[in-house]
Design a protein around this motif. Sequence first.
Motif, PDB file in Angstrom:
ATOM      1  N   ASP A  55     -27.436   8.732  -1.314  1.00  0.00           N
ATOM      2  CA  ASP A  55     -27.953   8.403   0.010  1.00  0.00           C
ATOM      3  C   ASP A  55     -27.090   7.284   0.588  1.00  0.00           C
ATOM      4  O   ASP A  55     -27.407   6.106   0.442  1.00  0.00           O
ATOM      5  CB  ASP A  55     -29.415   7.970  -0.077  1.00  0.00           C
ATOM      6  N   PRO A  56     -25.970   7.625   1.236  1.00  0.00           N
ATOM      7  CA  PRO A  56     -25.033   6.597   1.688  1.00  0.00           C
ATOM      8  C   PRO A  56     -25.597   5.688   2.784  1.00  0.00           C
ATOM      9  O   PRO A  56     -25.053   4.626   3.043  1.00  0.00           O
ATOM     10  CB  PRO A  56     -23.839   7.398   2.204  1.00  0.00           C
ATOM     11  N   LYS A  57     -26.710   6.075   3.421  1.00  0.00           N
ATOM     12  CA  LYS A  57     -27.286   5.224   4.459  1.00  0.00           C
ATOM     13  C   LYS A  57     -27.993   4.008   3.864  1.00  0.00           C
ATOM     14  O   LYS A  57     -28.076   2.966   4.492  1.00  0.00           O
ATOM     15  CB  LYS A  57     -28.272   6.025   5.309  1.00  0.00           C
ATOM     16  N   LEU A  58     -28.512   4.152   2.653  1.00  0.00           N
ATOM     17  CA  LEU A  58     -29.214   3.063   1.988  1.00  0.00           C
ATOM     18  C   LEU A  58     -28.308   2.425   0.946  1.00  0.00           C
ATOM     19  O   LEU A  58     -27.690   3.114   0.143  1.00  0.00           O
ATOM     20  CB  LEU A  58     -30.493   3.578   1.322  1.00  0.00           C
ATOM     21  N   LEU A  59     -28.253   1.120   0.941  1.00  0.00           N
ATOM     22  CA  LEU A  59     -27.408   0.399  -0.005  1.00  0.00           C
ATOM     23  C   LEU A  59     -28.229  -0.233  -1.120  1.00  0.00           C
ATOM     24  O   LEU A  59     -27.848  -1.246  -1.686  1.00  0.00           O
ATOM     25  CB  LEU A  59     -26.615  -0.682   0.729  1.00  0.00           C
ATOM     26  N   GLN A  60     -29.358   0.366  -1.447  1.00  0.00           N
ATOM     27  CA  GLN A  60     -30.247  -0.236  -2.431  1.00  0.00           C
ATOM     28  C   GLN A  60     -29.606  -0.319  -3.814  1.00  0.00           C
ATOM     29  O   GLN A  60     -29.776  -1.303  -4.524  1.00  0.00           O
ATOM     30  CB  GLN A  60     -31.550   0.545  -2.510  1.00  0.00           C
ATOM     31  N   GLY A  61     -28.877   0.699  -4.205  1.00  0.00           N
ATOM     32  CA  GLY A  61     -28.234   0.688  -5.524  1.00  0.00           C
ATOM     33  C   GLY A  61     -27.213  -0.419  -5.650  1.00  0.00           C
ATOM     34  O   GLY A  61     -27.152  -1.119  -6.662  1.00  0.00           O
ATOM     35  N   GLN A  62     -26.391  -0.603  -4.606  1.00  0.00           N
ATOM     36  CA  GLN A  62     -25.390  -1.663  -4.649  1.00  0.00           C
ATOM     37  C   GLN A  62     -26.036  -3.044  -4.655  1.00  0.00           C
ATOM     38  O   GLN A  62     -25.569  -3.955  -5.337  1.00  0.00           O
ATOM     39  CB  GLN A  62     -24.424  -1.549  -3.462  1.00  0.00           C
ATOM     40  N   VAL A  63     -27.130  -3.200  -3.922  1.00  0.00           N
ATOM     41  CA  VAL A  63     -27.812  -4.500  -3.882  1.00  0.00           C
ATOM     42  C   VAL A  63     -28.420  -4.810  -5.248  1.00  0.00           C
ATOM     43  O   VAL A  63     -28.298  -5.929  -5.755  1.00  0.00           O
ATOM     44  CB  VAL A  63     -28.881  -4.517  -2.770  1.00  0.00           C
ATOM     45  N   PHE A  64     -29.068  -3.812  -5.869  1.00  0.00           N
ATOM     46  CA  PHE A  64     -29.622  -4.021  -7.207  1.00  0.00           C
ATOM     47  C   PHE A  64     -28.508  -4.316  -8.208  1.00  0.00           C
ATOM     48  O   PHE A  64     -28.672  -5.164  -9.090  1.00  0.00           O
ATOM     49  CB  PHE A  64     -30.434  -2.812  -7.662  1.00  0.00           C
ATOM     50  N   ALA A  65     -27.390  -3.629  -8.094  1.00  0.00           N
ATOM     51  CA  ALA A  65     -26.267  -3.868  -9.003  1.00  0.00           C
ATOM     52  C   ALA A  65     -25.740  -5.292  -8.838  1.00  0.00           C
ATOM     53  O   ALA A  65     -25.389  -5.948  -9.829  1.00  0.00           O
ATOM     54  CB  ALA A  65     -25.153  -2.857  -8.751  1.00  0.00           C
ATOM     55  N   LEU A  66     -25.699  -5.779  -7.614  1.00  0.00           N
ATOM     56  CA  LEU A  66     -25.266  -7.149  -7.371  1.00  0.00           C
ATOM     57  C   LEU A  66     -26.208  -8.142  -8.051  1.00  0.00           C
ATOM     58  O   LEU A  66     -25.771  -9.112  -8.669  1.00  0.00           O
ATOM     59  CB  LEU A  66     -25.181  -7.424  -5.874  1.00  0.00           C
ATOM     60  N   PHE A  67     -27.507  -7.901  -7.961  1.00  0.00           N
ATOM     61  CA  PHE A  67     -28.471  -8.765  -8.628  1.00  0.00           C
ATOM     62  C   PHE A  67     -28.303  -8.715 -10.144  1.00  0.00           C
ATOM     63  O   PHE A  67     -28.396  -9.743 -10.825  1.00  0.00           O
ATOM     64  CB  PHE A  67     -29.906  -8.395  -8.249  1.00  0.00           C
ATOM     65  N   VAL A  68     -28.053  -7.537 -10.683  1.00  0.00           N
ATOM     66  CA  VAL A  68     -27.868  -7.407 -12.129  1.00  0.00           C
ATOM     67  C   VAL A  68     -26.611  -8.150 -12.567  1.00  0.00           C
ATOM     68  O   VAL A  68     -26.599  -8.803 -13.618  1.00  0.00           O
ATOM     69  CB  VAL A  68     -27.813  -5.920 -12.543  1.00  0.00           C
ATOM     70  N   ILE A  69     -25.551  -8.107 -11.769  1.00  0.00           N
ATOM     71  CA  ILE A  69     -24.321  -8.830 -12.103  1.00  0.00           C
ATOM     72  C   ILE A  69     -24.575 -10.335 -12.112  1.00  0.00           C
ATOM     73  O   ILE A  69     -24.120 -11.053 -13.011  1.00  0.00           O
ATOM     74  CB  ILE A  69     -23.198  -8.450 -11.125  1.00  0.00           C
ATOM     75  N   VAL A  70     -25.324 -10.821 -11.130  1.00  0.00           N
ATOM     76  CA  VAL A  70     -25.636 -12.253 -11.074  1.00  0.00           C
ATOM     77  C   VAL A  70     -26.486 -12.658 -12.277  1.00  0.00           C
ATOM     78  O   VAL A  70     -26.237 -13.689 -12.913  1.00  0.00           O
ATOM     79  CB  VAL A  70     -26.338 -12.596  -9.741  1.00  0.00           C
ATOM     80  N   ILE A  71     -27.478 -11.861 -12.605  1.00  0.00           N
ATOM     81  CA  ILE A  71     -28.333 -12.167 -13.757  1.00  0.00           C
ATOM     82  C   ILE A  71     -27.527 -12.104 -15.047  1.00  0.00           C
ATOM     83  O   ILE A  71     -27.701 -12.946 -15.939  1.00  0.00           O
ATOM     84  CB  ILE A  71     -29.540 -11.209 -13.798  1.00  0.00           C
ATOM     85  N   ALA A  72     -26.617 -11.143 -15.165  1.00  0.00           N
ATOM     86  CA  ALA A  72     -25.790 -11.029 -16.372  1.00  0.00           C
ATOM     87  C   ALA A  72     -24.865 -12.240 -16.507  1.00  0.00           C
ATOM     88  O   ALA A  72     -24.649 -12.731 -17.623  1.00  0.00           O
ATOM     89  CB  ALA A  72     -24.983  -9.741 -16.332  1.00  0.00           C
ATOM     90  N   ALA A  73     -24.324 -12.726 -15.405  1.00  0.00           N
ATOM     91  CA  ALA A  73     -23.461 -13.905 -15.463  1.00  0.00           C
ATOM     92  C   ALA A  73     -24.257 -15.134 -15.891  1.00  0.00           C
ATOM     93  O   ALA A  73     -23.795 -15.932 -16.723  1.00  0.00           O
ATOM     94  CB  ALA A  73     -22.801 -14.135 -14.112  1.00  0.00           C
ATOM     95  N   ALA A  74     -25.461 -15.290 -15.348  1.00  0.00           N
ATOM     96  CA  ALA A  74     -26.304 -16.416 -15.741  1.00  0.00           C
ATOM     97  C   ALA A  74     -26.715 -16.305 -17.204  1.00  0.00           C
ATOM     98  O   ALA A  74     -26.712 -17.304 -17.947  1.00  0.00           O
ATOM     99  CB  ALA A  74     -27.539 -16.478 -14.848  1.00  0.00           C
ATOM    100  N   GLU A  75     -27.035 -15.096 -17.634  1.00  0.00           N
ATOM    101  CA  GLU A  75     -27.415 -14.870 -19.038  1.00  0.00           C
ATOM    102  C   GLU A  75     -26.257 -15.201 -19.961  1.00  0.00           C
ATOM    103  O   GLU A  75     -26.450 -15.820 -21.016  1.00  0.00           O
ATOM    104  CB  GLU A  75     -27.857 -13.416 -19.214  1.00  0.00           C
ATOM    105  N   ALA A  76     -25.057 -14.808 -19.585  1.00  0.00           N
ATOM    106  CA  ALA A  76     -23.895 -15.081 -20.423  1.00  0.00           C
ATOM    107  C   ALA A  76     -23.627 -16.583 -20.517  1.00  0.00           C
ATOM    108  O   ALA A  76     -23.329 -17.095 -21.605  1.00  0.00           O
ATOM    109  CB  ALA A  76     -22.667 -14.361 -19.871  1.00  0.00           C
ATOM    110  N   ALA A  77     -23.762 -17.293 -19.417  1.00  0.00           N
ATOM    111  CA  ALA A  77     -23.532 -18.736 -19.436  1.00  0.00           C
ATOM    112  C   ALA A  77     -24.562 -19.449 -20.313  1.00  0.00           C
ATOM    113  O   ALA A  77     -24.210 -20.309 -21.132  1.00  0.00           O
ATOM    114  CB  ALA A  77     -23.567 -19.280 -18.020  1.00  0.00           C
ATOM    115  N   ILE A  78     -25.824 -19.092 -20.166  1.00  0.00           N
ATOM    116  CA  ILE A  78     -26.875 -19.730 -20.960  1.00  0.00           C
ATOM    117  C   ILE A  78     -26.741 -19.356 -22.430  1.00  0.00           C
ATOM    118  O   ILE A  78     -26.858 -20.209 -23.323  1.00  0.00           O
ATOM    119  CB  ILE A  78     -28.259 -19.348 -20.410  1.00  0.00           C
ATOM    120  N   ALA A  79     -26.475 -18.089 -22.705  1.00  0.00           N
ATOM    121  CA  ALA A  79     -26.358 -17.647 -24.098  1.00  0.00           C
ATOM    122  C   ALA A  79     -25.159 -18.293 -24.787  1.00  0.00           C
ATOM    123  O   ALA A  79     -25.258 -18.688 -25.956  1.00  0.00           O
ATOM    124  CB  ALA A  79     -26.255 -16.133 -24.155  1.00  0.00           C
TER     125      ALA A  79
END
Length: 103
Positions: A55-79
């Motif tokens: 569904d190219p009109k909705l960018l929900q997947g890319q937005v969720f992926a961006l959040f997952v990348i941010v959470i993964a970076a924070a998790e890596a720094a803390i871990a």
Amino acid sequence: MASIPLEHVLLLSAALFCIGVLAIVTKRHAVAILMGIELIFNAANLNLIAFSQHDPKLLQGQVFALFVIVIAAAEAAIALAIVLKVYQHFNTVNINEVDASQG
């Protein structure tokens, strides 16, 4: 522009997920376990972006992926900070050799 079939992307994502789970289950080194967790996060990102292409009109997947990348970076720094503290205290990063009752 040629499009990659969804099945191929899902197979790649499943392979990344399985490799990540295998790394978590079989490795004893804390950094290797963290790398397995990051592989699982990347598999989830790949799924989110692949499904958002339907569904190219909705960018929900890319937005969720961006959040997952941010959470993964924070998790890596803390871990990694936790791994460094464990190494300073126990002089090892092998999970089996760390005993909380020693400190």
